[in-house]
Design a protein around this motif. Structure first.
Motif, short mmCIF file in Angstrom:
data_model
loop_
_atom_site.label_atom_id
_atom_site.label_comp_id
_atom_site.label_asym_id
_atom_site.label_seq_id
_atom_site.Cartn_x
_atom_site.Cartn_y
_atom_site.Cartn_z
N UNK A 94 -6.33 -28.75 -24.17
CA UNK A 94 -5.29 -29.65 -23.67
C UNK A 94 -5.41 -31.02 -24.34
N UNK A 95 -4.26 -31.65 -24.56
CA UNK A 95 -4.20 -33.01 -25.07
C UNK A 95 -3.92 -33.94 -23.89
N UNK A 96 -4.77 -34.92 -23.72
CA UNK A 96 -4.67 -35.84 -22.58
C UNK A 96 -4.21 -37.22 -23.07
N UNK A 97 -3.36 -37.85 -22.28
CA UNK A 97 -3.02 -39.26 -22.46
C UNK A 97 -3.45 -39.94 -21.17
N UNK A 98 -4.53 -40.73 -21.27
CA UNK A 98 -5.21 -41.24 -20.07
C UNK A 98 -4.97 -42.74 -19.93
N UNK A 99 -4.35 -43.17 -18.81
CA UNK A 99 -4.21 -44.61 -18.56
C UNK A 99 -5.56 -45.19 -18.13
N UNK A 100 -5.97 -46.28 -18.77
CA UNK A 100 -7.28 -46.87 -18.50
C UNK A 100 -7.19 -48.38 -18.38
N UNK A 101 -8.04 -48.94 -17.53
CA UNK A 101 -8.21 -50.39 -17.50
C UNK A 101 -8.88 -50.82 -18.80
N UNK A 102 -8.64 -52.03 -19.26
CA UNK A 102 -9.26 -52.48 -20.50
C UNK A 102 -10.78 -52.52 -20.39
N UNK A 103 -11.45 -52.25 -21.51
CA UNK A 103 -12.91 -52.36 -21.52
C UNK A 103 -13.57 -51.31 -22.39
N UNK A 104 -14.89 -51.27 -22.29
CA UNK A 104 -15.72 -50.34 -23.05
C UNK A 104 -15.90 -49.05 -22.24
N UNK A 105 -15.74 -47.92 -22.93
CA UNK A 105 -15.88 -46.60 -22.29
C UNK A 105 -16.84 -45.74 -23.10
N UNK A 106 -17.27 -44.65 -22.47
CA UNK A 106 -18.08 -43.64 -23.14
C UNK A 106 -17.59 -42.26 -22.76
N UNK A 107 -17.57 -41.36 -23.74
CA UNK A 107 -17.44 -39.94 -23.45
C UNK A 107 -18.87 -39.48 -23.19
N UNK A 108 -19.17 -39.13 -21.95
CA UNK A 108 -20.55 -38.89 -21.52
C UNK A 108 -21.01 -37.47 -21.81
N UNK A 109 -20.15 -36.48 -21.53
CA UNK A 109 -20.56 -35.09 -21.68
C UNK A 109 -19.34 -34.18 -21.77
N UNK A 110 -19.55 -33.04 -22.40
CA UNK A 110 -18.59 -31.94 -22.35
C UNK A 110 -19.25 -30.82 -21.56
N UNK A 111 -18.51 -30.28 -20.58
CA UNK A 111 -19.06 -29.25 -19.71
C UNK A 111 -18.14 -28.04 -19.74
N UNK A 112 -18.68 -26.88 -19.47
CA UNK A 112 -17.86 -25.69 -19.45
C UNK A 112 -18.50 -24.57 -18.66
N UNK A 113 -17.69 -23.55 -18.42
CA UNK A 113 -18.19 -22.35 -17.75
C UNK A 113 -17.35 -21.16 -18.17
N UNK A 114 -17.98 -19.98 -18.14
CA UNK A 114 -17.26 -18.74 -18.36
C UNK A 114 -17.96 -17.63 -17.59
N UNK A 115 -17.19 -16.59 -17.28
CA UNK A 115 -17.74 -15.46 -16.53
C UNK A 115 -18.42 -14.50 -17.49
N UNK A 116 -19.66 -14.17 -17.18
CA UNK A 116 -20.42 -13.24 -18.00
C UNK A 116 -20.20 -11.81 -17.53
N UNK A 117 -20.31 -10.88 -18.45
CA UNK A 117 -20.28 -9.47 -18.07
C UNK A 117 -21.53 -9.16 -17.26
N UNK A 118 -21.34 -8.35 -16.22
CA UNK A 118 -22.46 -8.00 -15.35
C UNK A 118 -22.42 -6.51 -15.07
#
Length: 196
Positions: A94-118
């Protein structure tokens, strides 16, 4: 019991209709063909794409921190895509357009999940991944910044690639939201200054 099940179905249907109508009504702040932040805010454009062993069950999340607080950007791989021009395949994410207050930001982490075969088909086993990041960016009031794309490779040794696919992302903004003038967008990819 039949009446309670029917009531449950009605309530669930009403919730789904509300959610779908809310998604359909999400409109970007486009004025005269340009993305235009609200007074006192800026906009950040960032893509989150991903792949996993099981895209049908996978989701990904990008965590931002800064003056606007903690922000989570979420995508489901089975339903979300970024439109690409011509014969180029669409990107999963997905492409995001994020409204933000002015200032310094960080992209802290990328997280994910998927279902494993069991072996036990009655039991859903999910694999969770977190890739820590420490990617700084700045947003100024009245400014629109393009940060590029964070691509999460979800597997048992997950990784992140930082990409800069402006042609694809601007095409998606035009096709979905009618953005036709990109002159006010500052190109500030997250991978600038990083050794690749």
């Amino acid at each position: 019991m039949f009446k309670s099940f029917r009531s449950f179905k009605l309530i669930l249907s009403a919730i789904l209709v509300l959610l779908l109508s809310a998604c359909a009504n999400l409109q970007l702040p486009v004025v005269n063909g340009q993305l235009t932040p609200a007074a006192g805010q800026g906009l950040a454009i960032i893509g989150l794409t991903a792949q996993s062993f099981n895209n049908d069950s996978a989701s990904a999340n990008l965590v931002l921190q800064g003056p606007s607080g903690n922000i989570s950007l979420y995508t489901r791989l089975v339903t979300d895509f970024i439109r690409a021009p011509g014969d180029t395949p669409n990107a999963t994410g997905k492409l995001f357009v994020v409204p933000l207050l002015p200032g310094q930001y960080r992209v802290v982490a990328a997280e994910g999940q998927w279902r494993r075969d069991s072996a036990n088909l009655m039991m859903n086993m999910y694999q969770y991944v977190t890739v820590p990041l420490n990617l700084p960016f700045q947003v100024k009031a009245g400014e629109v910044v393009y940060l590029g794309d964070v691509h999460l490779n979800m597997n048992y040794d997950s990784s992140v690639n930082l990409n800069h696919d402006r042609a694809r992302d601007f095409f998606d903004l035009q096709a979905r939201h009618g953005v036709s003038n990109f002159n006010n967008i500052a190109i500030q990819p997250l991978n600038r200054g990083l050794s690749q």
